[in-house]
Design a protein around this motif. Structure first.
Motif, PDB file in Angstrom:
ATOM      1  N   ALA A   8       0.833  -1.214   0.000  1.00 16.73           N
ATOM      2  CA  ALA A   8       0.000   0.000   0.000  1.00 16.73           C
ATOM      3  C   ALA A   8       0.863   1.257   0.000  1.00 16.73           C
ATOM      4  O   ALA A   8       0.533   2.259  -0.654  1.00 16.73           O
ATOM      5  N   GLY A   9       1.992   1.208   0.734  1.00 12.91           N
ATOM      6  CA  GLY A   9       2.894   2.359   0.739  1.00 12.91           C
ATOM      7  C   GLY A   9       3.470   2.617  -0.638  1.00 12.91           C
ATOM      8  O   GLY A   9       3.585   3.785  -1.078  1.00 12.91           O
ATOM      9  N   VAL A  10       3.824   1.553  -1.350  1.00 11.98           N
ATOM     10  CA  VAL A  10       4.340   1.718  -2.715  1.00 11.98           C
ATOM     11  C   VAL A  10       3.263   2.305  -3.627  1.00 11.98           C
ATOM     12  O   VAL A  10       3.516   3.223  -4.435  1.00 11.98           O
ATOM     13  N   ALA A  11       2.050   1.797  -3.497  1.00 10.70           N
ATOM     14  CA  ALA A  11       0.951   2.281  -4.347  1.00 10.70           C
ATOM     15  C   ALA A  11       0.674   3.754  -4.091  1.00 10.70           C
ATOM     16  O   ALA A  11       0.470   4.534  -5.035  1.00 10.70           O
ATOM     17  N   LEU A  12       0.679   4.173  -2.848  1.00  9.23           N
ATOM     18  CA  LEU A  12       0.438   5.590  -2.536  1.00  9.23           C
ATOM     19  C   LEU A  12       1.565   6.473  -3.059  1.00  9.23           C
ATOM     20  O   LEU A  12       1.338   7.633  -3.464  1.00  9.23           O
ATOM     21  N   HIS A  13       2.783   5.932  -3.038  1.00 11.73           N
ATOM     22  CA  HIS A  13       3.921   6.731  -3.484  1.00 11.73           C
ATOM     23  C   HIS A  13       3.871   7.034  -4.979  1.00 11.73           C
ATOM     24  O   HIS A  13       4.280   8.128  -5.417  1.00 11.73           O
ATOM     25  N   GLU A  44      -0.108   4.109 -13.318  1.00 14.08           N
ATOM     26  CA  GLU A  44      -0.099   2.761 -13.893  1.00 14.08           C
ATOM     27  C   GLU A  44       0.793   1.815 -13.092  1.00 14.08           C
ATOM     28  O   GLU A  44       0.586   0.592 -13.097  1.00 14.08           O
ATOM     29  N   GLN A  45       1.793   2.356 -12.361  1.00 15.58           N
ATOM     30  CA  GLN A  45       2.664   1.497 -11.566  1.00 15.58           C
ATOM     31  C   GLN A  45       2.030   1.091 -10.239  1.00 15.58           C
ATOM     32  O   GLN A  45       2.584   0.248  -9.516  1.00 15.58           O
ATOM     33  N   VAL A  85      -0.880  -0.276 -10.139  1.00 13.25           N
ATOM     34  CA  VAL A  85      -1.700  -1.467 -10.386  1.00 13.25           C
ATOM     35  C   VAL A  85      -1.049  -2.740  -9.862  1.00 13.25           C
ATOM     36  O   VAL A  85      -1.696  -3.558  -9.185  1.00 13.25           O
ATOM     37  N   PRO A  86       0.248  -3.014 -10.121  1.00  9.63           N
ATOM     38  CA  PRO A  86       0.859  -4.236  -9.583  1.00  9.63           C
ATOM     39  C   PRO A  86       0.793  -4.325  -8.062  1.00  9.63           C
ATOM     40  O   PRO A  86       0.574  -5.401  -7.494  1.00  9.63           O
ATOM     41  N   SER A  87       0.979  -3.158  -7.402  1.00  8.78           N
ATOM     42  CA  SER A  87       0.906  -3.171  -5.937  1.00  8.78           C
ATOM     43  C   SER A  87      -0.495  -3.505  -5.459  1.00  8.78           C
ATOM     44  O   SER A  87      -0.686  -4.274  -4.497  1.00  8.78           O
ATOM     45  N   LEU A  88      -1.498  -2.941  -6.123  1.00 10.40           N
ATOM     46  CA  LEU A  88      -2.881  -3.234  -5.745  1.00 10.40           C
ATOM     47  C   LEU A  88      -3.229  -4.699  -6.020  1.00 10.40           C
ATOM     48  O   LEU A  88      -3.952  -5.337  -5.236  1.00 10.40           O
ATOM     49  N   GLU A  89      -2.708  -5.220  -7.131  1.00 13.65           N
ATOM     50  CA  GLU A  89      -2.922  -6.632  -7.418  1.00 13.65           C
ATOM     51  C   GLU A  89      -2.256  -7.511  -6.351  1.00 13.65           C
ATOM     52  O   GLU A  89      -2.810  -8.534  -5.928  1.00 13.65           O
TER      53      GLU A  89
END
Length: 393
Positions: free
Chosen positions: A213-218, A225-226, A228-232
């Motif tokens: 989640a931290g990566v996705a927020l960053h 578009e980057q 999406v992999p973190s959310l997956e």
């Protein structure tokens, strides 16, 4: 009346009849043998068994004593009062001392069922048992010493019967107490197992989810578009954790069901743990030494959980440093070492929380050990020694 109660009642009635017949037979023989002159052949069987030969008090007392023996397991204190009174009546009618066996048997059952304070009030019943045989003697037999002899013998037998019954009761209560303690200990250990499993499953998964989640927020604002992999990865991790948690709880809720036979995670799923970390951008490498050996299921599962918890601690406390997992297979078992290059330094105090405590418990449960602490060059290391299949040695 259930079958067990009927069986106990039948046994008590049979014993009561045997004791009553023994008391009557002893009294009858005493009457025959006590006549003047030598007894004639067959005199014991030919003698009259009716009231002319034995006092009605003997028959009444024997019947009362037998009734006490028959109900002693259902109404112990009432049975003792009835049996003692019946024996005293029979003794007053000239019965042989054999009739005292019936209150002794009942007293044993009372002492085996109750502590002394519950039947101490019945102690005066011993007085009629001592005095009844000497009612027709001057001063109740005190002048010729019969009273003292009867009192000594009777009280000794009563105390011995009560002591044996108390010993049986104490032993039974001790066994019940040990069983209850064992049941509580088993329940406590089972709760600990559930808590440890849930802690390992949920703790590791939430740490990975938090990192993803931290990566996705960053990257969400600048490079959506980057994200999406973190959310997956979050979706997959949460789904896998939920399935594993359900399987874990199903095992404990139904130990004998199909869920108990489901395979538990072992070192064969180590790559999944590493993949979850690397997908979140956390470096993690695995090295292996020696030829892999087949580990017992409990040891394999403990090894997996120790690696999982160690990687969880790396995510929580290593500040983004990569993790390294080293597996060394030996003839004695497997050695697991998980290290990182985090901020820990040699000499820093080690605060042992639930994670390290759980790893030690898992290793101890399968006969292994766990050591944890800062590395000489910085970072933190967890080293576990777990035994292999001892039956193959």
């Amino acid at each position: 009346m259930n079958r067990e109660t009927a069986r106990r009642l039948a046994g008590s009635v049979s014993l009561a009849v045997l004791l009553a017949l023994a008391a009557l037979g002893a009294t009858h023989g005493h009457a025959v043998m006590g006549r003047p002159g030598p007894p004639e052949p067959g005199a014991w069987l030919a003698a009259d068994w009716g009231p002319r030969e034995m006092s009605p008090l003997v028959w009444l007392g024997a019947a009362a004593g037998a009734a006490g023996v028959a109900v002693r397991r259902f109404r112990p204190r009432t049975a003792l009062a009835v049996a003692a009174s019946g024996a005293a009546v029979a003794l007053a009618g000239g019965a042989a001392g054999m009739v005292r066996v019936m209150p002794l048997v009942v007293l044993f059952s009372v002492a085996a069922a109750y502590p002394l304070r519950r039947y101490a009030a019945l102690a005066p019943l011993a007085v009629p048992l001592v005095l009844a045989p000497n009612l027709d003697e001057p001063y109740l037999g005190a002048l010729n010493g019969e009273l003292l002899t009867d009192a000594t013998v009777t009280l000794t037998l009563l105390c011995a019967s009560a002591a044996f019954g108390a010993a049986v009761r104490v032993r039974r209560e001790s066994v019940l107490h040990e069983r209850e303690q064992e049941r509580r200990r088993s329940a406590y250990e089972e709760r600990l197992r559930v808590a440890r499993e849930v802690h390992d499953v949920v703790g590791h998964s939430l740490s990975v989810i938090s990192m993803q989640a931290g990566v996705a927020l960053h990257v969400l604002d600048k490079r959506p578009e980057q994200a999406v992999p973190s959310l997956e990865a979050i979706r997959k991790t949460s789904k896998d954790a939920l399935e594993e948690l359900r399987g874990t709880l199903a095992v404990f809720q139904d130990p004998g069901g199909d869920a108990a036979r489901a395979p538990v995670p072992g070192l064969d799923r180590l790559d999944d743990l590493v993949a979850a970390l690397t997908a979140a951008g956390r470096g993690c490498s695995v090295t292996r030494e020696g030829a892999p050996v087949r580990l017992p299921v409990a040891v394999d599962h403990a090894a997996y959980r120790i690696v999982q918890e160690s990687l969880t601690n790396v995510v929580r406390h290593a500040g983004g440093a990569p993790a390294r997992v080293h597996l060394a297979h030996t003839p004695e078992g497997v050695v697991i070492e998980v290290t990182d290059e985090g901020p820990a330094r040699l000499g820093d105090p080690v605060v042992e929380g639930n994670g390290l405590a759980g790893m030690r418990e898992r290793a101890r449960a399968v006969g292994g050990t766990v050591e944890a602490g800062p590395c000489p060059g910085g970072g933190f290391a967890v080293r576990a020694h777990l035994p292999g299949d001892r039956s193959e040695r």
